[in-house]
Enzyme design. Structure first.
Site, PDB file in Angstrom:
ATOM      1  N   TYR A  52       0.795  -1.229   0.000  1.00 40.64           N
ATOM      2  CA  TYR A  52       0.000   0.000   0.000  1.00 40.64           C
ATOM      3  C   TYR A  52       0.827   1.279   0.000  1.00 40.64           C
ATOM      4  CZ  TYR A  52      -4.056  -2.931   0.886  1.00 40.64           C
ATOM      5  OH  TYR A  52      -5.039  -3.869   0.773  1.00 40.64           O
ATOM      6  N   LYS A 192     -18.027  12.825  -2.348  1.00 42.63           N
ATOM      7  CA  LYS A 192     -17.052  13.313  -3.326  1.00 42.63           C
ATOM      8  C   LYS A 192     -16.455  12.190  -4.160  1.00 42.63           C
ATOM      9  CE  LYS A 192     -13.487  11.740  -0.878  1.00 42.63           C
ATOM     10  NZ  LYS A 192     -12.360  10.887  -1.323  1.00 42.63           N
TER      11      LYS A 192
END
Length: 340
Positions: A52, A192
Site C-alpha cells: 500500500y 465526493k
C-alpha cells in the site's frame, strides 16, 4: 487531553498505515491490525507496507498484529480504517473488547450498502458506550505518508475526543482542525468519491480545464444540495472536508476513484478496473446508493444520474456533458437554501 496514548488502527491499507506511522512518530504506543499475517510480519520486521505504501519507511515503534483482541488491548483510542462493507462486521467483533469511554474515530469515506448509513451511525449501533468521531479531508495517503503538508477535519459531539485527536496527530506537516458537524463532514467524504469518477473520465477524454472546472463546481453544488436536504450544514462543504477533499480527488491520479474514472474513460471494463486497482474505490458503491436516494427523495442530481447511466446503462461522457449543458438548472449558487 495530553500525555501518552495507546492507539489501535483497524485496517492496514494506505491511509490506516499512514495514520499509524504519524502516531508512532510522535512517541505513542500504536498497533496496526491487518488481516494478512505476511503483511504483519513485513511491518514488524522490515518496517514497510509495500502493498500500500511502497518506498515509505515506517517507524520502528509501529507494531502490527493480525489478532484483533491483542491489537486493541488497553487502547484508549481506536481508528476504524476498514472499507465500508467491512465496518459493521469489524465493529461487532471489536465491541466486547473496548472499555467504556474509548475514543473511536472513523476514517472511512463510504456509505453502508443496504442501510444507507454512514460509518459513524454504524459504529453508534454496534459499539455501545464509546465516544465517536469522524475524520475527513483532502488526505491522499501517499502524500501524507511522505510528510507533505496536509490538513484534515476531526468532528465529534465530544470536545474531549476532538482535542485528543488534534493532540495525537498534529505535527509540522499535518494540521488537524476541529468541527462539530459530524454528519456533514462524513457525508462530504462519502459523496465526493462519486464525482472523482466523473472527473477521472473527463480527464481521460482530454477535455479542457474549463470543462473540468465546471464539473468540479457543479459537483460541489450537487453534493451540497443533497446534504442540505439530509440535514447537514452547507458551510461544512466550503471547508476541507467538502471542497478541499472534492478538489484533490477530482484532480489527482493518487485518488483511487479518479483512477477508476480515468480507466473507464479509456473504455475499460469496470470490473476489470476495480480488480486491478487492488484497493476499494468507495465511489462505485456510493453511486448506486446515491442514485436510489436521489430517485426516492426527488433530489436534483444530474451528475449522479448521468454517471449511473454511463456505468450501468451504456451512455457516453459526451452525452453526459451535453445533457448537463441543457438540463442543468440556471441558478449558480443555490445549495445553501434548504429545498423542502
Amino acid at each position: 487531553m495530553t500525555g501518552k496514548h495507546r492507539v489501535a488502527i483497524l485496517g492496514g491499507g494506505s491511509f490506516g498505515t499512514a495514520i499509524a506511522n504519524i502516531i508512532a512518530d510522535k512517541g505513542h504506543d500504536v498497533c496496526l491490525w491487518m488481516r494478512n499475517p505476511e503483511r504483519v510480519e513485513e511491518v514488524n520486521q522490515q518496517h514497510t507496507n509495500s502493498a500500500y505504501l511502497p518506498d515509505i519507511p515506517l517507524h520502528p515503534g509501529l507494531k502490527a498484529n493480525s489478532d484483533l483482541a491483542q491489537t486493541v488491548a488497553g487502547c484508549d483510542v481506536v481508528f476504524m480504517a476498514v472499507p465500508s462493507k467491512s465496518s459493521r462486521d469489524v465493529a461487532r467483533q471489536v465491541a466486547p473488547l473496548l472499555a467504556e469511554g474509548t475514543m473511536v474515530v472513523s476514517t472511512t469515506k463510504g456509505i453502508e450498502s443496504g442501510t444507507n448509513k454512514l460509518m459513524s451511525e454504524v459504529l453508534a449501533e454496534e459499539l455501545g458506550d464509546v465516544l465517536i468521531g469522524v475524520m475527513s479531508g483532502p488526505n491522499l495517503a501517499k502524500e501524507l505518508a511522505a510528510k507533505e503538508i496536509t490538513g484534515t477535519v476531526i468532528a465529534s459531539k465530544s470536545e474531549a475526543l476532538t482535542s485528543c485527536i488534534q493532540d495525537l496527530l498534529q505535527s509540522a506537516y499535518f494540521r488537524v482542525y476541529a468541527g462539530g458537524d459530524v454528519y456533514g463532514v462524513e457525508l462530504a467524504g462519502a459523496l465526493k468519491n462519486v464525482y472523482a469518477i466523473v472527473a477521472g473520465m473527463a480527464a481521460a477524454l482530454g477535455v479542457g480545464h474549463n470543462t473540468i472546472s465546471m464539473l468540479v463546481t457543479r459537483s460541489l453544488a450537487e453534493m451540497s444540495r443533497y446534504a442540505v436536504h439530509q440535514g447537514a450544514d452547507p458551510l461544512t462543504f466550503l471547508g476541507l472536508a467538502g471542497v478541499g477533499d472534492l478538489f484533490v480527488t477530482c484532480t489527482s491520479p493518487l485518488s483511487r476513484n479518479y483512477r477508476v474514472g480515468f480507466a473507464l474513460g479509456q473504455g475499460r471494463d469496470l470490473n476489470e478496473v476495480v480488480a486491478e486497482l487492488g484497493q476499494v474505490a468507495e465511489g462505485v458503491n456510493t453511486l448506486r446508493l446515491l442514485k436510489e436516494q436521489a430517485d426516492e427523495l426527488d433530489i436534483y442530481m444530474p451528475l449522479v444520474q448521468s454517471l449511473y447511466g454511463i456505468i450501468y446503462e451504456g451512455k457516453t461522457l459526451s452525452e453526459v456533458i451535453g445533457g448537463m449543458m441543457w438540463a442543468e438548472q440556471n441558478r449558480d449558487v443555490e445549495f445553501t437554501m434548504r429545498q423542502d
